[in-house]
Design an enzyme around this catalytic site. Structure first.
Site, short mmCIF file in Angstrom:
data_model
loop_
_atom_site.label_atom_id
_atom_site.label_comp_id
_atom_site.label_asym_id
_atom_site.label_seq_id
_atom_site.Cartn_x
_atom_site.Cartn_y
_atom_site.Cartn_z
N LYS A 8 0.82 -1.10 -0.16
CA LYS A 8 0.00 -0.06 0.30
C LYS A 8 1.04 0.90 -0.12
O LYS A 8 0.51 2.15 -1.13
CB LYS A 8 -0.97 -0.14 1.55
CG LYS A 8 -1.71 0.96 0.92
CD LYS A 8 -3.75 1.06 2.12
CE LYS A 8 -2.39 1.52 3.35
NZ LYS A 8 -1.91 2.68 3.94
N ASP A 42 -6.64 1.20 1.08
CA ASP A 42 -6.59 1.05 2.69
C ASP A 42 -8.05 0.80 3.30
O ASP A 42 -9.15 0.08 1.93
CB ASP A 42 -6.65 2.60 3.31
CG ASP A 42 -7.25 3.61 2.72
OD1 ASP A 42 -8.21 3.41 1.82
OD2 ASP A 42 -7.22 4.66 3.43
#
Length: 228
Positions: free
Chosen positions: A135, A153
Site C-alpha cells: 500500500k 486502505d
C-alpha cells in the site's frame, strides 16, 4: 480454469455496469477535479516517511508531527543523523512510534547505502525498504511519481465492497479488481476519490447515505436515511 469459470470470475469483479462506473467516477471528479493525499509533503522522500508514519494513524496526526520534524530533518541523511531516540521525540504523538522510528531510521540508512539517498521508483525496490508494504509503495508511486496504482486502505476496501464497485475478500483482491474495472481516464486519481469518499461520506459505522453523490448507483443494502 475453464473459459466458463474465467468468465464468471470476471463478472464478479464488479456489481456495477460499465456505464455506472463511468458515472460514479464522473461525479466524484466533478466534486473534486484534482484530488490528492491529505498528507503534507514537498518531496518524494517526505511523502514516503509520512506514509510510513500514517499506518494505523490519522493524516491529521501525522501532519502535526511532520510539521515539526521536516523543518529540522527532511532528507535520509538528516533523519539518520538524528538517531532513533531523537526521532521518537518528534513522532511520539503517533501510534506505534517506537516501531515506526526504528523503521524510518533503517529506511534512511538503506536509501543512503543502496539508492544514493533517492527514493526508488519501482514497487519491488520500494517494498524492500524497512516499513514499506504494498500500500505504501502504491501511494508513493501514484502521488510522487504519477503512476496509475491503487493503494487500497480500509476506506477503499469498505467503499469498493459496499458500493459493489470492486468487491473482494481482502485488500489485494480489491486492488486487482479495481485495476481491472476502473476506466483508464479515472485510474490515476481513483484511489484518492475513493479514500476521501470513505473518509468523509461512506464512513464505517453510519455512512452518510442521504448526502452521498453516488447513492443511486450504490448496491449497499443497508443505506441510511435522513432520520437515522
Amino acid at each position: 480454469m475453464t473459459v466458463a469459470v474465467a468468465k464468471k470470475a470476471r463478472k464478479r469483479r464488479t456489481l456495477l455496469t460499465k456505464a455506472e462506473i463511468v458515472e460514479l467516477f464522473s461525479r466524484l471528479r466533478e466534486l473534486n477535479p484534482k484530488p490528492t493525499t491529505e498528507l503534507e509533503f514537498k518531496t518524494p522522500f517526505e511523502l514516503l516517511v509520512a506514509v510510513v508514519l500514517s499506518a494505523q494513524a490519522t493524516d491529521v496526526g501525522v501532519n502535526k508531527a511532520t510539521r515539526k520534524l521536516f523543518p529540522v530533518a527532511n532528507t535520509p541523511a538528516a533523519i539518520a543523523a538524528l538517531g532513533e531516540e531523537t526521532l521518537k521525540r518528534y513522532i511520539s504523538t503517533i501510534g506505534l512510534f517506537n516501531t515506526k522510528a526504528a523503521n524510518v531510521i533503517a529506511l534512511c540508512n538503506r536509501l543512503l547505502a543502496e539508492h544514493g539517498g533517492e527514493v526508488p521508483r519501482t514497487r519491488e525496490t520500494l517494498e524492500a525498504l524497512p516499513g514499506v508494504g504494498r500500500k505504501t509503495a502504491n501511494v508513493v508511486l501514484n502521488t510522487a511519481f504519477g503512476e496509475a496504482t491503487m493503494a487500497v486502505d480500509t476506506h477503499i476496501f469498505r467503499v469498493s465492497n459496499r458500493t459493489g464497485l470492486a468487491p473482494g475478500k481482502d485488500v489485494r483482491v480489491v486492488e486487482d479488481n479495481l485495476m481491472h474495472v476502473v476506466p483508464p481516464e479515472f485510474l490515476h486519481d481513483a484511489h484518492h476519490w475513493l479514500i476521501l469518499h470513505g473518509r468523509y461520506t461512506c464512513i464505517a459505522r453510519k455512512p452518510l447515505c442521504p448526502a452521498c453523490p453516488i447513492r443511486d448507483l450504490c448496491r449497499y443494502k443497508d443505506k441510511t436515511s435522513d432520520g437515522e
